[in-house]
Structures are given as structure tokens and as C-alpha cells.
Write an enzyme that holds these catalytic residues in place. Sequence first.
Site, PDB file in Angstrom:
ATOM      1  N   VAL A  43       0.818  -1.203   0.000  1.00  0.00           N
ATOM      2  CA  VAL A  43       0.000   0.000   0.000  1.00  0.00           C
ATOM      3  C   VAL A  43       0.858   1.262   0.000  1.00  0.00           C
ATOM      4  O   VAL A  43       0.419   2.336  -0.428  1.00  0.00           O
ATOM      5  CB  VAL A  43      -0.941  -0.004   1.234  1.00  0.00           C
ATOM      6  CG1 VAL A  43      -0.140   0.157   2.527  1.00  0.00           C
ATOM      7  CG2 VAL A  43      -2.023   1.056   1.123  1.00  0.00           C
ATOM      8  N   LYS A  44       2.108   1.130   0.452  1.00  0.00           N
ATOM      9  CA  LYS A  44       2.976   2.300   0.599  1.00  0.00           C
ATOM     10  C   LYS A  44       3.372   2.935  -0.733  1.00  0.00           C
ATOM     11  O   LYS A  44       3.850   4.074  -0.758  1.00  0.00           O
ATOM     12  CB  LYS A  44       4.234   1.921   1.377  1.00  0.00           C
ATOM     13  CG  LYS A  44       3.978   1.391   2.777  1.00  0.00           C
ATOM     14  CD  LYS A  44       3.453   2.468   3.706  1.00  0.00           C
ATOM     15  CE  LYS A  44       3.413   1.998   5.144  1.00  0.00           C
ATOM     16  NZ  LYS A  44       2.962   3.044   6.075  1.00  0.00           N
ATOM     17  N   ASP A  45       3.188   2.214  -1.832  1.00  0.00           N
ATOM     18  CA  ASP A  45       3.490   2.809  -3.138  1.00  0.00           C
ATOM     19  C   ASP A  45       2.690   4.089  -3.349  1.00  0.00           C
ATOM     20  O   ASP A  45       3.179   5.062  -3.936  1.00  0.00           O
ATOM     21  CB  ASP A  45       3.139   1.832  -4.271  1.00  0.00           C
ATOM     22  CG  ASP A  45       4.075   0.647  -4.351  1.00  0.00           C
ATOM     23  OD1 ASP A  45       5.012   0.578  -3.530  1.00  0.00           O
ATOM     24  OD2 ASP A  45       3.875  -0.208  -5.225  1.00  0.00           O
TER      25      ASP A  45
END
Length: 453
Positions: A43-45
Site C-alpha cells: 500500500v505504501k506505493d
Amino acid sequence: MKVYNNILETIGNTPIVRLNKMTKDLEGDFLAKVETTNPGNSVKDRMAVKMIDEAEKQGLIKPGGTVIEGTSGNTGMGLALACIIRGYKLICVLSDKQSKEKMDILRAVGAEVVVCPTNVEPEDPRSYYSVSKRLAEETPNSWYVNQYDNLANREAHYESTGPEIWEQTEGKITHFVVGVGTGGTISGVGKYLKEKNPDVKIIGIDTYGSVFKKYHETGIFDENEIYPYITEGIGEDILPKNVDFSVIDHFEKVTDKDAAIYTRKLALEEGIFVGNSAGSAIKGILQMKDMFKKDDVVVVLFHDHGSRYVGKMFNDDWMRDRGFLEENHKSAEDLLENHKDQPLVTVGVEELVSHAVAKMRQYKISQIPVTKDGEFVGLIDETALINQLVDNNELKDEAIGNIMGPKLPIVKSSTSIKELSKLINKEMPAVLVELENGKHHIITRHDVIGAMA
């Protein structure tokens, strides 16, 4: 042709998948927002690219510059992809509890990795917060991302993750559940969903050793809540600016052991190979089962991919060493299952104390039975030995028989764990087990504690 111009354009539009087996006894419809289909597998993208976009708009980073960030690994991966496309260098600062796989992946995509100790205060100059800031001060043409306080983090989720969830559930979502670390995901998604429907419940998953739950409930930042924990990516010993406590309805804490066990269960029972914060989230949902009703639509976000934890939660030896592996130990022989083929290390009564010390170092053991004429006659214990050597270092040249402790009890391989626990105590750190082939092996206090964990 239907072609993306670069890998960053593939971020987002991740699938929602229904959970079937693990939540079958709960009321409601439970859906997983699986973020592993992002190009960096987490999700950090989303927020990594958003933070770099904002930095470029504000002129905080110049062409050819260096991006510096303290990360648990996933933000670093998102930043690495963005830096490759945008032409920046990247330095990632990680704590030493992060998996080796995360560090190797970051190096594979061109990041320089700096590793710092976990068990230090945030203000300690060795902490990964402090080292990140120092590197940014020392490195020319650099920019310190600071995902904890950089509000572009939660804005990314307000702009993308929240709307995706609302649209994918056709506005039927009643609960959103997610692990909380920097706070960007829960705060950004939570704000969006609350604007759409104020009745949507926003639930954060916390871990023991983190300050979030107590602070949310009492407004007290309790340093006594802070202690080392194993779970990666969630929980904090600080209060990041990205955590908007006003949109969070409840925090649920999950143990390290449960996080690890339920991460493996997700792979085995749902076929969803994700990281340990997902294990925390699904266990949190099961702990809160009385909160959900028949018509509820519960969305839980799974942060990252399981490949980053193959040396940890998905490794039996790692799990066993921490007492996390659910094993049905009943007898002494069960405890010996993984090492009974290894020879028992012993020392002779006439050998020197220095020989015993050398064997302890070589085999990384704490107790050695002492033998004479093929019989067990005593024990050399690490703690007792150290105490004696501190008082008299010349004992190293003494015969072991002169300083050995009493011999260990010998039990049958069928002896129960309960009976073993009665024999092993402060004075007696281990027992010997007589195997069916006539050989012997040792069970230590550590083995019994591991079986009972």
C-alpha cells in the site's frame, strides 16, 4: 495499444477479495483490500509517489538529488520505484528487526540501506529516526521524506484508497479495519469514508509495545506502554502527525504471536500470501467478533506481500525459536524431535574447565553433562561457571570434577511436559532423557518454556 508509460502508473485500483473460511463464524460480510498488486507489492506505493510529487512541486528536491527516509521497508520500496523513474538516489534507514528480505529487495532496486538498532529511544542518536535526520543534514542536495509527519502520506489515501473502497463496495461499507503505523492509511481512508457516511466505523489495529490504543482512549502518552515487539509495520513509540485520532473509532491490540500465526493462516486457509500486519488485522477482527452484525460490510486492508517474511513468519525454525509455532508437545520425546539426531555434548570429569568453556562457545550451549567411566556424574552450568570464574579466573586450569554441580535427573522419553516442568527449576536447569536406543539427550529450561509458550 493499452500501455502504461511507466511502472508508477500501475499503482492503485487494487482488488477487494471476500474472506470465506477465517470469518465464516462471524456475522457480516468480510472483504480484504489486497494491496500486494501494487508494483512495489504494498500500500505504501501510493503515498511514496504522492510525497515525491509534493516535494517536487514545493522545490524541496532538485534533479539528481538524494531522497532519504526511515522506513520499515515498504515505503522504501515505493520510494525506490519513484526514484528510479524520476532520477533520484535513495538512502533507506531501517531498524534491525526488519526482515532480511526487505533489506535485500531495497538493495536490489538501487537503494543504499543503513541499519540501526531497534531497542533505543526515538531521540537516541542511533535510532532510525535520528539517523535519517542526520543523513539528510549531511548529504548535499537531499530531502528527508519523514513519512510520519509528511501529510502528503494521508492525502494519498484520501485521494485514492478511500474512493476505491467506497466505489468497490458501492457505498455499503460499514467498517474499515487496518493496522496503524505512520497513520496515513487509516487517517486518509477514514476521513474520506466518514465524509461519505459518518456512520462508517474506522478501526485501527495496534500491537503490544505501542502507544496508540491508550493514547486514543485516555489522551495520555504512556511511556510504560513502550517496549520492543516483533510485529512489523504497525504500532509506534511516537505520535506521528499523520495519525488523525478524530476519525478513528477504536483501536484493537494484537500480540506478536497471534500476528505471526494468523499471517500463516491467511496463506493456508484463504490463499492470500500477505505480511504480518495482515495477520494482526484478521486476528483483531476475530477478537472483535461481537462488534459486527449480519448486514455489516467490513473491509480490512492487507498492506504487503508475504515474500518479505519468508525468513520470519513463514519459517518454522524462526517461529519455533519464539514459541510461536502451534505444536502439540506432550512428552519429553516431542521436545527432542528437532534435535535428537545430534550427539549429546559432554565433558569428562578430568578435563579442564577451559575445555568446557570452549565447548559451550563452539556449540552455543549453556549446560554440559559431566561423565566418568561412561556414567553421568555432574553438570557444568553456564551461569554457575561464570560466577565462579569472576571470583577466580585461575579456575580455568582446574579439573571439571572440582567445580561441577550435581548430576542431572534422568527421565524416560515418555515423561510428560508437566512432569518435566516440576523437575526443571532454579537449581536444576535441565534433565537428561534416556532414548529407546540407550542414548541420552538433554532438555533445558529453554526447551520447556518454548513448548509452553
